[in-house]
Design an enzyme around this catalytic site. Structure first.
Site, short mmCIF file in Angstrom:
data_model
loop_
_atom_site.label_atom_id
_atom_site.label_comp_id
_atom_site.label_asym_id
_atom_site.label_seq_id
_atom_site.Cartn_x
_atom_site.Cartn_y
_atom_site.Cartn_z
N GLU A 104 -33.90 39.65 19.40
CA GLU A 104 -33.37 39.71 20.75
C GLU A 104 -31.89 39.34 20.76
O GLU A 104 -31.47 38.40 20.07
CB GLU A 104 -34.17 38.74 21.62
CG GLU A 104 -33.64 38.52 23.02
CD GLU A 104 -34.35 37.38 23.71
OE1 GLU A 104 -34.14 37.22 24.93
OE2 GLU A 104 -35.12 36.64 23.05
N ASP A 214 -31.23 22.07 10.85
CA ASP A 214 -29.78 22.28 10.74
C ASP A 214 -29.18 22.22 12.15
O ASP A 214 -28.47 23.11 12.59
CB ASP A 214 -29.50 23.64 10.09
CG ASP A 214 -28.05 23.79 9.63
OD1 ASP A 214 -27.30 22.79 9.66
OD2 ASP A 214 -27.67 24.90 9.24
#
Length: 309
Positions: A104, A214
């Site tokens: 997306e 992260d």
């Protein structure tokens, strides 16, 4: 995880046909900035719909199958936003082959007034979610069902029963080994002393948590509705503190984020004393990726914990 694997195609054309039908084609390709590892593009289809594509060398297809699995894991907790993954694939191309990930397209929006407070509560909900689906064995609570990547470096996720053992053996040890060329003999002595005494500095969590892995500011973006979307994860099951520490490594979020997080998921006492040790892993990874400019921060953290400056 028990969900069905995402489709994987042997060409970009076959992926588009399968996903959107034979009458749909790419009308426009725009390069998107950001990231040091992959090339990124916004693909505008003939229907007007935009999708997002990451591309890399064909031999690096594992980057994208791992990222797809990571994003799917986060999405499965139903706690926080992620881009919808469409497929992975490889393509021989006209000149050189490449691998790709389609997902997306998230048009960046304006942050809502409670953006960081909502992000904190949603992150806490992700950290509270059941982690049994994400490790190979229910008796080994820390790790992940597959290895993945932290930046361009492989991240091993062999499940362990202990968080401290996992952090030592699957996080710090491989990074110290890879960075050995940067260290002096005295550095190596201090590194060994730290590794031999991790139990003095870290604690086992009250419960294991699925981590983004992260979580710096660049990996959180606002969608058109002004809500936070997580991108570019390096997931594993560990101590929630490691995600929180990463948010503080490169500037941090507003204090309202940390206040809201603590309200939703109280921290164990002494988090601030452990924060730098969690970020040692990230700094070692940067040392291995980007070179000696990160050596001094690594040395400083090691010295901080073994009592030498």
């Amino acid at each position: 995880m028990t969900s069905q694997p995402l489709p994987h195609y042997t060409s970009l054309a076959s992926a588009l046909v399968s996903l959107f039908g034979t009458s749909v084609a790419i009308a426009r390709t725009d390069r998107v900035s950001g990231g040091d590892i992959n090339k990124s593009y916004a693909l505008t289809l003939t229907t007007g719909q935009r999708i997002f594509m990451k591309a890399n060398a064909k031999e690096n297809a594992a980057f994208f199958t791992a990222e797809a699995a990571d994003l799917s894991a986060i999405a499965s907790t139903n706690s926080i936003g992620t881009p919808k993954i469409l497929c992975t694939g490889t393509d021989d191309g006209q000149d050189v082959g490449y691998s790709f990930l389609l997902m997306e397209f998230i048009q960046s929006g304006k942050k809502k007034s409670d953006y960081f407070e909502t992000l904190a509560r949603e992150l806490a909900a992700m950290h509270r979610a059941d982690t049994a689906p994400f490790t190979k064995r229910s008796t080994k609570n820390f790790g992940f069902f597959q290895d993945n990547f932290i930046g361009a470096r492989e991240q091993k996720n062999t499940p362990r029963t202990s968080w401290i053992s996992f952090f030592r053996d699957e996080r710090l040890a491989p990074q110290f080994k890879a960075a050995d060329k940067y260290f002096s003999d005295s550095d190596r002595t201090l590194n060994t002393k730290l590794m031999d005494n991790l139990e003095k500095f870290l604690v086992e969590p009250a419960k294991p948590s699925l981590l983004h892995g992260d979580l710096w500011g660049g990996n959180v973006i606002p969608n058109p509705d002004g809500k936070a979307i997580l991108i570019d994860p390096a997931c594993y099951v560990g101590h929630a503190e490691a995600d929180l520490a990463m948010t503080e490594l490169f500037g941090g979020f507003p204090s309202s984020f940390y206040d809201s997080y603590r309200e939703a998921f109280p921290l164990q006492p002494g988090y601030e004393d452990r924060r730098d040790l969690y970020n040692l892993y990230q700094l070692l990874n940067h040392l291995n990726l980007f070179g000696p400019s990160y050596l001094h921060p690594v040395q400083s953290i090691v010295a901080e914990y073994v009592g030498l400056e």
